[in-house]
Design a protein around this motif. Structure first.
Motif, PDB file in Angstrom:
ATOM      1  N   LEU A 339       0.798  -0.962   0.430  1.00 11.40           N
ATOM      2  CA  LEU A 339       0.083  -0.317  -0.224  1.00 11.40           C
ATOM      3  C   LEU A 339       0.736   1.256   0.441  1.00 11.40           C
ATOM      4  O   LEU A 339       1.728   1.387   0.676  1.00 11.40           O
ATOM      5  CB  LEU A 339      -1.070  -0.306   1.473  1.00 11.40           C
ATOM      6  CG  LEU A 339      -1.805  -1.406   1.738  1.00 11.40           C
ATOM      7  CD1 LEU A 339      -2.584  -1.111   2.673  1.00 11.40           C
ATOM      8  CD2 LEU A 339      -2.783  -1.411   0.564  1.00 11.40           C
ATOM      9  N   SER A 340       0.520   2.378  -0.942  1.00  7.78           N
ATOM     10  CA  SER A 340       0.946   3.064  -1.310  1.00  7.78           C
ATOM     11  C   SER A 340       0.979   4.809  -0.214  1.00  7.78           C
ATOM     12  O   SER A 340      -0.228   4.368   0.439  1.00  7.78           O
ATOM     13  CB  SER A 340       1.479   4.099  -2.376  1.00  7.78           C
ATOM     14  OG  SER A 340      -0.089   4.741  -2.164  1.00  7.78           O
ATOM     15  N   ALA A 341       0.987   5.621   0.316  1.00 11.34           N
ATOM     16  CA  ALA A 341       0.974   6.693   1.004  1.00 11.34           C
ATOM     17  C   ALA A 341      -0.207   7.530   0.560  1.00 11.34           C
ATOM     18  O   ALA A 341      -1.124   8.628   0.704  1.00 11.34           O
ATOM     19  CB  ALA A 341       2.064   7.725   1.910  1.00 11.34           C
ATOM     20  N   THR A 342      -0.018   7.610  -0.951  1.00 17.15           N
ATOM     21  CA  THR A 342      -1.398   7.915  -1.924  1.00 17.15           C
ATOM     22  C   THR A 342      -2.682   7.401  -1.984  1.00 17.15           C
ATOM     23  O   THR A 342      -2.748   7.161  -2.867  1.00 17.15           O
ATOM     24  CB  THR A 342      -0.294   8.458  -2.996  1.00 17.15           C
ATOM     25  OG1 THR A 342      -0.082   6.647  -3.536  1.00 17.15           O
ATOM     26  CG2 THR A 342       0.595   9.402  -3.274  1.00 17.15           C
ATOM     27  N   GLN A 343      -2.455   6.485  -0.841  1.00 16.98           N
ATOM     28  CA  GLN A 343      -3.773   5.615  -0.573  1.00 16.98           C
ATOM     29  C   GLN A 343      -3.935   4.748  -1.921  1.00 16.98           C
ATOM     30  O   GLN A 343      -5.197   5.021  -2.548  1.00 16.98           O
ATOM     31  CB  GLN A 343      -5.002   6.559  -0.042  1.00 16.98           C
ATOM     32  CG  GLN A 343      -4.684   7.604   0.632  1.00 16.98           C
ATOM     33  CD  GLN A 343      -6.122   8.282   1.603  1.00 16.98           C
ATOM     34  OE1 GLN A 343      -7.223   8.458   1.260  1.00 16.98           O
ATOM     35  NE2 GLN A 343      -5.743   8.764   2.331  1.00 16.98           N
ATOM     36  N   CYS A 344      -3.419   4.096  -2.258  1.00 12.81           N
ATOM     37  CA  CYS A 344      -3.408   3.194  -3.203  1.00 12.81           C
ATOM     38  C   CYS A 344      -3.195   2.462  -3.314  1.00 12.81           C
ATOM     39  O   CYS A 344      -1.700   1.950  -2.534  1.00 12.81           O
ATOM     40  CB  CYS A 344      -3.358   3.923  -4.934  1.00 12.81           C
ATOM     41  SG  CYS A 344      -1.767   4.720  -4.948  1.00 12.81           S
ATOM     42  N   CYS A 345      -3.589   0.716  -4.120  1.00  8.03           N
ATOM     43  CA  CYS A 345      -2.235  -0.091  -4.252  1.00  8.03           C
ATOM     44  C   CYS A 345      -1.503  -0.598  -4.883  1.00  8.03           C
ATOM     45  O   CYS A 345      -1.940  -0.658  -6.063  1.00  8.03           O
ATOM     46  CB  CYS A 345      -3.568  -1.567  -3.870  1.00  8.03           C
ATOM     47  SG  CYS A 345      -2.522  -3.521  -3.661  1.00  8.03           S
ATOM     48  N   LYS A 346      -0.258  -0.526  -5.035  1.00  3.85           N
ATOM     49  CA  LYS A 346       0.842  -0.892  -5.951  1.00  3.85           C
ATOM     50  C   LYS A 346       0.145  -2.021  -6.911  1.00  3.85           C
ATOM     51  O   LYS A 346       0.290  -1.810  -8.013  1.00  3.85           O
ATOM     52  CB  LYS A 346       2.444  -0.506  -5.488  1.00  3.85           C
ATOM     53  CG  LYS A 346       2.300   1.109  -4.768  1.00  3.85           C
ATOM     54  CD  LYS A 346       3.777   1.342  -4.199  1.00  3.85           C
ATOM     55  CE  LYS A 346       4.375   2.405  -3.592  1.00  3.85           C
ATOM     56  NZ  LYS A 346       5.476   2.385  -3.728  1.00  3.85           N
ATOM     57  N   ASN A 347       0.534  -3.171  -6.403  1.00  6.28           N
ATOM     58  CA  ASN A 347       0.467  -4.527  -6.346  1.00  6.28           C
ATOM     59  C   ASN A 347      -0.105  -5.485  -5.855  1.00  6.28           C
ATOM     60  O   ASN A 347      -0.107  -4.766  -4.036  1.00  6.28           O
ATOM     61  CB  ASN A 347       1.867  -4.516  -7.612  1.00  6.28           C
ATOM     62  CG  ASN A 347       2.496  -4.688  -6.500  1.00  6.28           C
ATOM     63  OD1 ASN A 347       2.249  -5.151  -5.781  1.00  6.28           O
ATOM     64  ND2 ASN A 347       4.106  -3.798  -7.494  1.00  6.28           N
ATOM     65  N   THR A 348      -0.472  -6.219  -5.827  1.00  3.53           N
ATOM     66  CA  THR A 348       0.032  -7.966  -4.843  1.00  3.53           C
ATOM     67  C   THR A 348       0.568  -9.037  -6.048  1.00  3.53           C
ATOM     68  O   THR A 348       0.848  -9.354  -7.141  1.00  3.53           O
ATOM     69  CB  THR A 348      -1.646  -8.310  -4.285  1.00  3.53           C
ATOM     70  OG1 THR A 348      -2.260  -8.926  -5.920  1.00  3.53           O
ATOM     71  CG2 THR A 348      -2.732  -7.116  -4.520  1.00  3.53           C
ATOM     72  N   LYS A 349       1.462  -9.941  -5.036  1.00  2.00           N
ATOM     73  CA  LYS A 349       1.783 -10.791  -5.172  1.00  2.00           C
ATOM     74  C   LYS A 349       1.955 -11.655  -4.577  1.00  2.00           C
ATOM     75  O   LYS A 349       1.645 -12.050  -3.599  1.00  2.00           O
ATOM     76  CB  LYS A 349       3.423 -10.194  -5.006  1.00  2.00           C
ATOM     77  CG  LYS A 349       4.248 -10.210  -4.077  1.00  2.00           C
ATOM     78  CD  LYS A 349       5.237  -9.460  -4.227  1.00  2.00           C
ATOM     79  CE  LYS A 349       6.088  -9.933  -2.907  1.00  2.00           C
ATOM     80  NZ  LYS A 349       7.568  -9.086  -3.128  1.00  2.00           N
ATOM     81  N   ARG A 350       1.676 -13.370  -5.385  1.00  2.00           N
ATOM     82  CA  ARG A 350       1.592 -13.918  -4.813  1.00  2.00           C
ATOM     83  C   ARG A 350       3.553 -14.863  -3.700  1.00  2.00           C
ATOM     84  O   ARG A 350       3.792 -14.894  -4.984  1.00  2.00           O
ATOM     85  CB  ARG A 350       1.560 -15.486  -5.136  1.00  2.00           C
ATOM     86  CG  ARG A 350       0.971 -16.684  -4.900  1.00  2.00           C
ATOM     87  CD  ARG A 350       0.635 -17.731  -6.212  1.00  2.00           C
ATOM     88  NE  ARG A 350       1.230 -17.911  -7.042  1.00  2.00           N
ATOM     89  CZ  ARG A 350       1.792 -18.641  -8.175  1.00  2.00           C
ATOM     90  NH1 ARG A 350      -0.038 -19.455  -8.385  1.00  2.00           N
ATOM     91  NH2 ARG A 350       2.425 -18.220  -9.012  1.00  2.00           N
TER      92      ARG A 350
END
Length: 673
Positions: A339-350
């Motif tokens: 999670l970024s400080a800009t209130q968004c999700c950069k990515n998810t990884k397995r």
């Protein structure tokens, strides 16, 4: 031999005749003694005697009163014919007869004196006692009086020769009496069975009432009281006012629903507060994760989890600045979201892949990089995000040589090397990461189980377990059983120390948790849609709230610092509870609810019903409808070229099985597989 016969008081002529029988012809023959020739015609019934003649009589024969018989006076001209008649009584309709061959020639000559007496052999009796004339006459008179009415009734059954026959009417009467007796006996047996059944039902109801009364009995006096605590805080001696207030019964009894958080389109399966308690993460069957500002009632961040099936858990990693979220799901994947400080999700990884569903993650209290995962494939992975291949197999849970699928895992907060797991059998297993040797007791440090479930045929499962705040106690919730508290420092195989009853854990994989800064309370959801809170020390229910309109409460997450509780279940929202009620709860309807839960559980245990019953069918249909809506939405998103995609598989799986091979049919969190 001459035998004098006493006079007959009921005979108009007063005297009976005499009989002369040669001694050499004596035999054991019942012989009616004839009356005098002078009896007038139509003389009716008079007393007679049976003469018992033993074949070697040394004493005079005895006269025995016989049943009344009908007498027929014979005319002198018929004396010869009387001796030449058939001399027998026909066996008709049950009548008895004596053939002439049974009588000697001398007896035939004696009976030809003019009087013929014929009687039924049913009245014959054998005796050797002497009977006096007077007594015999009186008894004969009584017999005559008592049976006169019977003669009138049966007069039609006698022919003109005076032969007496037993009619079919008497037999029918006897059969009717026997049938009536049989019916009476059957009615008595039925009454006894009915009384026994009613008694058993009454005993069961009484036992249930006693059990309910014991579970809802008066609570002990509370240890913490508000006014003295406030006074001490004003004087500067109450430094722990807030923690003590959060663990006070008076606040728990004033819990009331504050508001709901609505953003999901499926069942909410997981809740988790961050360390500061400002954010709340929730995951759902809609495959999305939402991060909430629960005070302002609005989402801070929403993103696609990257999972292909129901999200079962989403947790903030400690000391990560709330920037890392670990997740696991029905598809067996363990994924991490940045999670970024800009209130968004950069990515998810397995970061790991189980060969079955993964229901729970276990965080180490102070580690931002390491955590554990458990799956239905019986494997426990340790995951270190600093490694190129984050996941490594820690242990495979087995009972002897059989694998045991896992539903829950938790790390001991007082000793992070130790962790406990539970799943498809009745045992809580505790491992120590430093001492796992699968060749010795399958690597298990010690096991706990309620003793009555060790050899039980109920196939009890552990749906959830948690350690207390200091790791000294271990709480486990059993499928369609009760909640048990163990002392984690006890030796292997020790019995539970507390038991919590009243709820129902059958339809879903329900969670259980401690509430309070010092784990003062136990909280659980129920199939009846209510939230139960027990006081840990007394095992008494102190709070009872309706927590889910869909009927089941699964997740219960206490706030780390405040007297606040977050819950979720089959409904699509998250509910926030706080102690704002003006008066403590009166537990209205509690007795009826726990009585219903108890009866349903007992009925299911008697019929050995499994989880795939009508109740579960409803859950499956409900889930399939939600999945259909989700797939329709996904199709629309795919048609939109500008739709963002936050998913990625940057890290290789620790399992050789591909995602396509591992993807199975959809499954609701509500059901252990």
């Amino acid at each position: 031999m001459d035998l004098g016969v006493p006079s007959c008081p009921c005979h108009p002529h007063g005297a009976l005749g005499s009989v002369s029988i040669p001694p050499q012809t004596l035999s054991l023959v019942p012989l009616p003694i004839p009356l005098s020739r002078g009896v007038p015609n139509g003389a009716g019934v008079g007393p007679c005697f049976n003469l018992l003649l033993p074949s070697a009589a040394k004493e005079p024969p005895a006269l025995v009163p016989a049943a009344p018989c009908r007498l027929r006076a014979l005319d002198p001209t018929m004396s010869d014919r009387g001796s030449s008649m058939d001399g027998k009584t026909d066996i008709v309709n049950g009548s008895l007869s004596s053939s002439p061959e049974e009588m000697s020639a001398e007896e035939g000559r004696e009976t030809s004196s003019g009087i013929e007496v014929e009687a039924s052999d049913l009245s014959l009796s054998l005796t050797g006692d002497d009977v006096g004339p007077t007594r015999a006459s009186m008894e004969t008179s009584r017999d005559t009086d008592t049976e006169s009415s019977g003669e009138e009734k049966d007069s039609d059954s006698m022919d003109d020769t005076g032969h007496y026959s037993i009619t079919e009417e008497s037999r029918a009467l006897d059969e009717e009496e026997e049938e009536e007796e049989d019916e009476e006996r059957a009615q008595r047996r039925s009454h006894r069975k009915r009384s026994s059944h009613e008694q058993d039902s009454s005993d069961d109801e009484q036992a249930l009432e006693q059990w309910v009364s014991a579970e809802t009995s008066a609570l002990p006096r509370p240890r913490w009281r508000a006014i003295p605590a406030l006074r001490h805080r004003q004087l500067g001696s109450g430094s722990r006012f807030v923690p003590e207030a959060c663990g006070a019964r008076v606040f728990v009894q004033r819990f009331r629903l504050q508001h709901g958080l609505e953003a999901h389109t499926g069942c909410v399966n997981t809740l988790h507060f961050n360390q500061r308690g400002t954010w709340l993460a929730s995951g759902s069957d809609d495959l999305r994760v939402v991060v909430w500002d629960w005070v302002r009632r609005r989402p801070v961040l929403e993103f696609e989890s990257g999972h292909k099936s129901n999200v079962f858990q989403a947790k903030f990693l400690p000391n990560s600045g709330d920037s890392t979220l670990a997740m696991c799901a029905r598809d067996g994947q363990v994924r991490v979201a940045e999670l970024s400080a800009t209130q968004c999700c950069k990515n998810t990884k397995r970061v790991a892949q189980h060969k079955g569903a993964s229901h729970k993650l276990a965080l180490e209290p102070d580690s931002p990089c390491t955590f554990l995962s458990a799956g239905e494939d019986a494997v426990v992975f340790t995951i270190d995000l600093r490694q190129d291949r984050p996941a490594s197999k820690l242990v495979v849970t087995k009972e002897k040589e059989k694998k045991v699928g896992l539903y829950t895992i938790y790390v001991n907060p007082a000793n992070t090397y130790q962790f406990a797991v539970g799943g498809r059998d009745q045992f809580i297993r505790i491992y120590d990461q430093r001492r796992i040797d699968e060749n010795e007791n399958n690597g298990v440090l010690k096991k706990f189980c309620p003793h009555h479930l060790v050899n039980s045929e109920s196939k009890a499962n552990i749906t959830c377990l948690v350690y207390s705040h200091d790791g000294s106690e271990l709480l486990a919730s059993y499928n369609d059983e009760d909640i048990y508290l163990f002392n984690s420092s006890h030796s292997d195989g020790a019995e539970y120390i507390k038991r919590y009853k009243g709820h129902r854990n059958n339809a879903t994989v329900k969670g259980v948790n401690f509430y309070g800064p010092k784990s003062e309370f136990v909280v659980s959801g129920s199939d009846c849609g209510h939230i139960f809170l027990w006081e840990k020390s007394s095992c008494q229910i102190v709070q009872f709230m309706e927590g889910d309109k869909g009927g089941v409460v699964n997740c219960l997450e206490p706030h780390p610092h405040l007297p606040v509780l977050a819950t979720s279940g089959l409904d699509h929202d998250v509910k926030i509870w706080a102690p704002t009620a003006e008066t403590p709860t009166e537990l209205v309807g509690l007795r009826e609810v726990i009585k219903k839960n108890k009866l349903e559980r007992d009925e299911d245990s008697l019929h050995h019903t499994d989880m795939f019953d009508s109740h579960m069918l409803w859950f499956l249909m409900h889930h399939l409808r939600q999945r259909r809506h989700h797939r329709v939405g996904a199709i629309h998103r795919r048609r939109d070229p500008g739709a963002p995609d936050a998913d990625s598989d940057e890290s290789p799986s620790s399992s050789d099985t591909s995602d396509e091979e591992e993807e199975g049919p959809d499954r609701v969190q509500c059901m252990p597989s």
